[in-house]
Design an enzyme around this catalytic site. Structure first.
Site, PDB file in Angstrom:
ATOM      1  N   LYS A  28       1.369   5.933  -5.812  1.00 52.75           N
ATOM      2  CA  LYS A  28       0.430   6.351  -4.779  1.00 52.75           C
ATOM      3  C   LYS A  28      -0.379   7.524  -5.336  1.00 52.75           C
ATOM      4  O   LYS A  28       0.149   8.621  -5.507  1.00 52.75           O
ATOM      5  CB  LYS A  28       1.210   6.762  -3.528  1.00 52.75           C
ATOM      6  CG  LYS A  28       0.416   7.487  -2.470  1.00 52.75           C
ATOM      7  CD  LYS A  28       1.349   7.848  -1.323  1.00 52.75           C
ATOM      8  CE  LYS A  28       0.895   9.109  -0.629  1.00 52.75           C
ATOM      9  NZ  LYS A  28       1.775   9.468   0.499  1.00 52.75           N
ATOM     10  N   GLU A  54       2.962   2.036   7.631  1.00 50.97           N
ATOM     11  CA  GLU A  54       3.873   3.104   7.208  1.00 50.97           C
ATOM     12  C   GLU A  54       3.971   4.141   8.326  1.00 50.97           C
ATOM     13  O   GLU A  54       2.951   4.660   8.778  1.00 50.97           O
ATOM     14  CB  GLU A  54       3.314   3.741   5.936  1.00 50.97           C
ATOM     15  CG  GLU A  54       3.887   5.086   5.571  1.00 50.97           C
ATOM     16  CD  GLU A  54       3.022   5.824   4.556  1.00 50.97           C
ATOM     17  OE1 GLU A  54       3.126   7.058   4.502  1.00 50.97           O
ATOM     18  OE2 GLU A  54       2.256   5.173   3.820  1.00 50.97           O
TER      19      GLU A  54
END
Length: 215
Positions: free
Chosen positions: A132, A42
């Site tokens: 998340k 990411e």
């Protein structure tokens, strides 16, 4: 959620987070992460030149080598821009319905930041693929475990403060994967050009996750 991306995130159990790396070292950094055994990376949207960085990384590795996503995605505009630049998944620190809708529109997985059960339910019902748990270092493995009681159908990815000392605890608590930033991507090592450190950090996390899952 893309079957390929989903299986990659779940199989390795790690999303490596690249934040603040400059364009000159991004590819070497990602390559070191890949060599260490982590194929999902990411790049945060608050990194200068992130769109070019995502394009460069995407074009530098085969699809079966690296899956690159965009992190710290705060709004639909950023979600669209990073997706068009080549991001294969989107990660947020908080729940924004526009980001989730944009991700779904483009067929990209979203990992949406939550810190309460209510946020987890809202994000998942809006179409998020995973939540998340952030900041995981503050909320702790106990929160992940407690969340999994009534909400075990929602995959969790603890992020923020995950390190080698606590990663086992998060998986024992039921995490599907973890997001790991500075514990893998040591920016001091990147600045020195010591990419072997990044590779070794990634390798250590892969081993720790495998051990945790074996238990």
């Amino acid at each position: 959620m893309s079957d390929t991306t989903a299986s990659r995130i779940r199989e390795t159990g790690i999303v490596a987070i690249v934040r603040g790396t400059d364009a000159d070292t991004a590819i070497e950094t990602v390559d070191a992460i890949r060599r260490g055994g982590v194929p999902t990376v990411e790049i945060t949207a608050n990194t200068e030149g992130v769109l070019d960085m995502i394009r460069d990384v995407s074009s530098s590795f085969a699809a079966d080598e690296v899956t690159v996503g965009a992190g710290t995605v705060l709004d639909a505009e950023t979600a669209r821009a990073t997706t068009l630049a080549g991001a294969e998944f989107l990660v947020t620190p908080s729940f924004d319905d526009g980001v989730v809708r944009t991700a779904n529109r483009y067929g990209k997985p979203s990992l949406v930041g939550v810190a309460t059960p209510t946020e987890a339910v809202r994000a998942f019902e809006a179409g998020a693929d995973m939540v998340k748990v952030f900041p995981a270092g503050t909320l702790g493995p106990g929160f992940v475990s407690a969340l999994g009681g009534p909400l075990g159908h929602i995959p969790t990815v603890p992020t923020g403060g995950v390190n080698l000392d606590n990663v086992r605890d998060f998986f024992e608590a039921g995490a599907a994967a973890v997001g790991v930033g500075s514990s893998i991507v040591d920016n001091d090592a990147v600045a020195r050009g010591d990419f072997d450190v990044i590779e070794e950090n990634a390798r250590d996390f892969v081993a720790a996750v495998e051990d945790a899952r074996a238990e």
